[in-house]
Design a protein around this motif. Sequence first.
Motif, PDB file in Angstrom:
ATOM      1  N   THR A   1       7.254  -0.061  -7.693  1.00 54.56           N
ATOM      2  CA  THR A   1       8.316  -0.548  -6.810  1.00 54.56           C
ATOM      3  C   THR A   1       9.325  -1.429  -7.539  1.00 54.56           C
ATOM      4  O   THR A   1      10.542  -1.260  -7.372  1.00 54.56           O
ATOM      5  CB  THR A   1       7.717  -1.323  -5.630  1.00 54.56           C
ATOM      6  OG1 THR A   1       6.816  -0.476  -4.932  1.00 54.56           O
ATOM      7  CG2 THR A   1       8.809  -1.796  -4.685  1.00 54.56           C
TER       8      THR A   1
ATOM      9  N   VAL B   1       6.504  -3.595   0.283  1.00 54.37           N
ATOM     10  CA  VAL B   1       6.052  -2.880  -0.911  1.00 54.37           C
ATOM     11  C   VAL B   1       4.812  -2.072  -0.551  1.00 54.37           C
ATOM     12  O   VAL B   1       3.783  -2.627  -0.171  1.00 54.37           O
ATOM     13  CB  VAL B   1       5.739  -3.866  -2.051  1.00 54.37           C
ATOM     14  CG1 VAL B   1       5.175  -3.114  -3.254  1.00 54.37           C
ATOM     15  CG2 VAL B   1       6.992  -4.637  -2.443  1.00 54.37           C
ATOM     16  N   ARG B   2       4.889  -0.762  -0.675  1.00 54.43           N
ATOM     17  CA  ARG B   2       3.780   0.114  -0.295  1.00 54.43           C
ATOM     18  C   ARG B   2       3.234   0.924  -1.460  1.00 54.43           C
ATOM     19  O   ARG B   2       2.071   1.327  -1.442  1.00 54.43           O
ATOM     20  CB  ARG B   2       4.240   1.072   0.814  1.00 54.43           C
ATOM     21  CG  ARG B   2       4.705   0.372   2.082  1.00 54.43           C
ATOM     22  CD  ARG B   2       5.191   1.388   3.106  1.00 54.43           C
ATOM     23  NE  ARG B   2       5.660   0.730   4.326  1.00 54.43           N
ATOM     24  CZ  ARG B   2       6.181   1.370   5.368  1.00 54.43           C
ATOM     25  NH1 ARG B   2       6.278   2.702   5.338  1.00 54.43           N
ATOM     26  NH2 ARG B   2       6.599   0.711   6.430  1.00 54.43           N
ATOM     27  N   ALA B   3       4.032   1.185  -2.441  1.00 49.28           N
ATOM     28  CA  ALA B   3       3.607   2.072  -3.525  1.00 49.28           C
ATOM     29  C   ALA B   3       3.066   1.317  -4.738  1.00 49.28           C
ATOM     30  O   ALA B   3       2.830   1.921  -5.776  1.00 49.28           O
ATOM     31  CB  ALA B   3       4.779   2.954  -3.954  1.00 49.28           C
ATOM     32  N   GLY B   4       2.887  -0.011  -4.627  1.00 48.01           N
ATOM     33  CA  GLY B   4       2.393  -0.777  -5.772  1.00 48.01           C
ATOM     34  C   GLY B   4       3.533  -1.411  -6.540  1.00 48.01           C
ATOM     35  O   GLY B   4       4.626  -0.854  -6.643  1.00 48.01           O
ATOM     36  N   TRP B   5       3.251  -2.601  -7.098  1.00 42.40           N
ATOM     37  CA  TRP B   5       4.301  -3.339  -7.791  1.00 42.40           C
ATOM     38  C   TRP B   5       4.757  -2.639  -9.063  1.00 42.40           C
ATOM     39  O   TRP B   5       5.927  -2.740  -9.451  1.00 42.40           O
ATOM     40  CB  TRP B   5       3.797  -4.738  -8.135  1.00 42.40           C
ATOM     41  CG  TRP B   5       3.537  -5.585  -6.931  1.00 42.40           C
ATOM     42  CD1 TRP B   5       2.329  -5.893  -6.383  1.00 42.40           C
ATOM     43  CD2 TRP B   5       4.522  -6.227  -6.111  1.00 42.40           C
ATOM     44  NE1 TRP B   5       2.491  -6.691  -5.266  1.00 42.40           N
ATOM     45  CE2 TRP B   5       3.837  -6.912  -5.081  1.00 42.40           C
ATOM     46  CE3 TRP B   5       5.910  -6.278  -6.142  1.00 42.40           C
ATOM     47  CZ2 TRP B   5       4.487  -7.641  -4.096  1.00 42.40           C
ATOM     48  CZ3 TRP B   5       6.568  -7.015  -5.156  1.00 42.40           C
ATOM     49  CH2 TRP B   5       5.868  -7.685  -4.156  1.00 42.40           C
ATOM     50  N   GLU B   6       3.851  -1.942  -9.745  1.00 38.65           N
ATOM     51  CA  GLU B   6       4.212  -1.294 -11.007  1.00 38.65           C
ATOM     52  C   GLU B   6       5.299  -0.240 -10.823  1.00 38.65           C
ATOM     53  O   GLU B   6       6.128  -0.027 -11.708  1.00 38.65           O
ATOM     54  CB  GLU B   6       2.970  -0.648 -11.648  1.00 38.65           C
ATOM     55  CG  GLU B   6       1.892  -1.621 -12.062  1.00 38.65           C
ATOM     56  CD  GLU B   6       1.037  -2.062 -10.880  1.00 38.65           C
ATOM     57  OE1 GLU B   6       1.260  -1.523  -9.764  1.00 38.65           O
ATOM     58  OE2 GLU B   6       0.179  -2.941 -11.055  1.00 38.65           O
TER      59      GLU B   6
END
Length: 344
Positions: A62, A55-60
């Motif tokens: 992804t 996960v690189r773009a943030g949990w909100e």
Amino acid sequence: MSVDVHPLDAARGTSATPGAGDSTERALRRRARLVVAGLTVLALAATAVYLTVDVRAGWEFTLPFRGRRVAAMVVVGVAIATSTVVFQTLTTNRILTPSILGFDSLYQLLQTSLVFVLGSYALASVGVVEQFGVAVALMVAASLALFLGLFGGGRRSLHLVLLVGVVLGTLLRSATALMQRMMDPSEFQVLQSRLFASFTGVDERLLAASAVVVLVCCTLLWTMRRRLDVVALGRETAVALGVNHRRTSLLVLVVVAVLVSVSTALVGPITFFGLLVANLAYVLLGSHRHALTLPVAALLAVVTLVGGQALLEHLLGMETVLSVVIEFLGGIVFIALLVAGGRR
């Protein structure tokens, strides 16, 4: 001692001798529970890995983004697996899939016609909902015309339906190839991306509507599971046991047409996927009961799609498309079944 051997398993030669009926039934149920439990764990594990790894773009961002893909894979996997199992029941043939009726060819012709007539730029202005609705309506309408005309009439020949489906598929592929040869190379490149199954960019509205349709169709088939067991014994046996074979077959064909049309219009065609998971379900269970094969085939479909997509994205860096790998593996299974059948 009482004998509790399912007639479908007995007819398929998957049960033991009558004297061992009770122990065979218990062993089959225990095996089915283990298979379902194992596949459920694998499906949950594959989903967890796909959602949480790298996960690189943030949990909100992804989780909703990947969650939508997972939902699409579940809907399509369940639709294709279920439709293939019941279609093989009607045809009493383990190497046939609903694609033999020309669904994939009709979808490819529709997409090619849209790009050929409108052009890629004009087509981009047409809403995805409208494109989805047209594709589903056209495939379902063509299927109903085929089923009612050749199976609902006095002839009632399922074999004729299959034969006409093969011929129509060939005709549609020829028309598609002709338009593709006349197409501008840049337009053809745009078209190529629409002819392969893709789980990226699935519209939420289409996904929700497809999920409802698939749920209704699968629920209907589940209520018919015991009747389908009798149909699998053959037309004469089913009629002798009190099943309206014609009505049941026509209803199942319509449900199959809806399932395949919705799944194909949602993500694109996957020709051999149903063949792969359905035959794996038969092998794992050692039984052809629909109360067992339907959920196991659906779980196998989810494991295959979600697990395969996780491997492609997290290990292989998206070097290829999942549908291409599935078609390759399904083609191998198809050839293996043909070879095995020829040796019997």
